[in-house]
Design an enzyme around this catalytic site. Structure first.
Site, short mmCIF file in Angstrom:
data_model
loop_
_atom_site.label_atom_id
_atom_site.label_comp_id
_atom_site.label_asym_id
_atom_site.label_seq_id
_atom_site.Cartn_x
_atom_site.Cartn_y
_atom_site.Cartn_z
N GLU A 124 0.84 -1.21 0.00
CA GLU A 124 0.00 0.00 0.00
C GLU A 124 0.87 1.25 0.00
OE1 GLU A 124 -2.86 0.57 3.29
OE2 GLU A 124 -2.54 2.72 2.98
N CYS A 188 -7.57 5.01 8.11
CA CYS A 188 -8.99 4.81 7.82
C CYS A 188 -9.78 4.55 9.11
CB CYS A 188 -9.18 3.68 6.82
SG CYS A 188 -9.18 2.07 7.55
S1 SF4 Z 1 -11.16 -0.24 5.18
FE1 SF4 Z 1 -9.19 0.53 5.92
S2 SF4 Z 1 -8.07 -1.27 6.62
FE2 SF4 Z 1 -9.74 -1.98 5.33
S3 SF4 Z 1 -8.81 -2.17 3.30
FE3 SF4 Z 1 -9.77 -0.15 3.44
S4 SF4 Z 1 -8.13 1.19 4.07
FE4 SF4 Z 1 -7.45 -0.88 4.49
#
Ligand code: SF4
Length: 276
Positions: A124, A188
């Site tokens: 990522e 997030c």
């Molecule tokens: S919700 Fe958050 S932890 Fe889950 S894939 Fe998306 S960015 Fe990553």
């Protein structure tokens, strides 16, 4: 022994979405490939392989069919290359990762030197870096900051699953050096919910079990957060790894799980703990 599950634990929106887009593609096409393991969970990846959904490490290894881009995202050139190779691209990049990529692009266009707070080498982070321009830096600790920062304003974006304390440490280190960064906190909501509820639970129990792939950065960070509060913390992938000796003096054990851990794996661990 009482077993309590954290309020927020296990597979997040982005992981569920990637799994469902991949299953949908597999029901419509014969050859489905994922670029790298779809999620950082070895058990789920083997189940996908049993269904014929195979992992490739590079675009050119997929000769035909569908190429799934996992929730971590990729550099834009990778998608271009797949399309040039006549592959059908299913882009399962999590919308929250896209938000971090967009923040990096905007900061670059506005003339900032982009600092990405994240794990070096994580897919990522590499994808965000590809949006951040040639002056970007990836740092996880203040010690990763170079002695001489590139001249000009600094903008920060953050790996979506980072621990907020890493972000705070970097901001503080930059301020001490007279740099006031523009911060786009792209951690997030799913990460924040899981970290906060894991920490809360770790305060109330005598032992913590964190379930998820050892190769999963967000699961490892959950274990680190729990360990700071509860020394009797164990990161496991499967219930067979539970050692009864860990719980010999435990009245109450807490369970949490990373964003790439499916519900069935969490339930299996909770059931095994209830049997001890
Ligand atoms: S919700 Fe958050 S932890 Fe889950 S894939 Fe998306 S960015 Fe990553």
């Amino acid at each position: 022994m009482k077993v309590e599950l954290a309020d927020y634990a296990g597979a997040c929106y982005g992981v569920e979405r990637a799994l469902s887009l991949t299953s949908e593609a597999a029901s419509e096409h014969d050859k489905v490939h994922t670029l790298g393991p779809l999620i950082h969970n070895p058990q789920v990846v083997s189940e996908l392989a049993e269904r014929g959904i195979c992992e490739v490490q590079r675009v050119e290894q997929a000769k035909e069919g569908v190429l799934v881009i996992r929730s971590h995202g990729v550099a834009p050139q990778v998608i271009d290359e797949a399309r040039q190779n006549k592959l059908k691209v299913v882009d399962a990049t999590c919308p929250y990762v896209k938000k971090a990529q967009k923040a990096a692009t905007e900061l670059r266009r506005q003339g900032y030197n982009v600092v990405i707070v994240g794990e070096k080498g994580h897919p990522e982070v590499e994808a965000i870096d590809a949006h951040a321009g040639s002056q970007s830096l990836v740092v996880q600790d203040p010690a990763d900051l170079p002695e001489e920062l590139p001249a000009g304003p600094v903008g920060i974006v953050v790996q979506t699953t980072q621990n907020v304390t890493h972000l705070d440490d970097i901001i503080e280190a930059l301020r001490k050096r007279g740099v006031e960064p523009l911060v786009r906190n792209t951690i997030c909501f799913a990460t924040t919910q899981r970290q906060e509820s894991a920490e809360l639970l770790a305060h109330k129990v005598d032992a913590m079990v964190v379930v998820g792939g050892r190769n999963s950065g967000n699961t490892t960070r959950l274990a680190e957060i729990c360990e700071l509060v509860c020394a009797n913390t164990h990161h496991i992938e499967r219930p067979e790894e539970l050692d009864p000796a860990w719980f010999s003096e435990v009245q109450k054990v807490g369970v949490t799980a990373g964003a790439s851990t499916p519900q069935e794996q969490i339930s299996a661990v909770v059931n095994a703990l209830q049997q001890l």
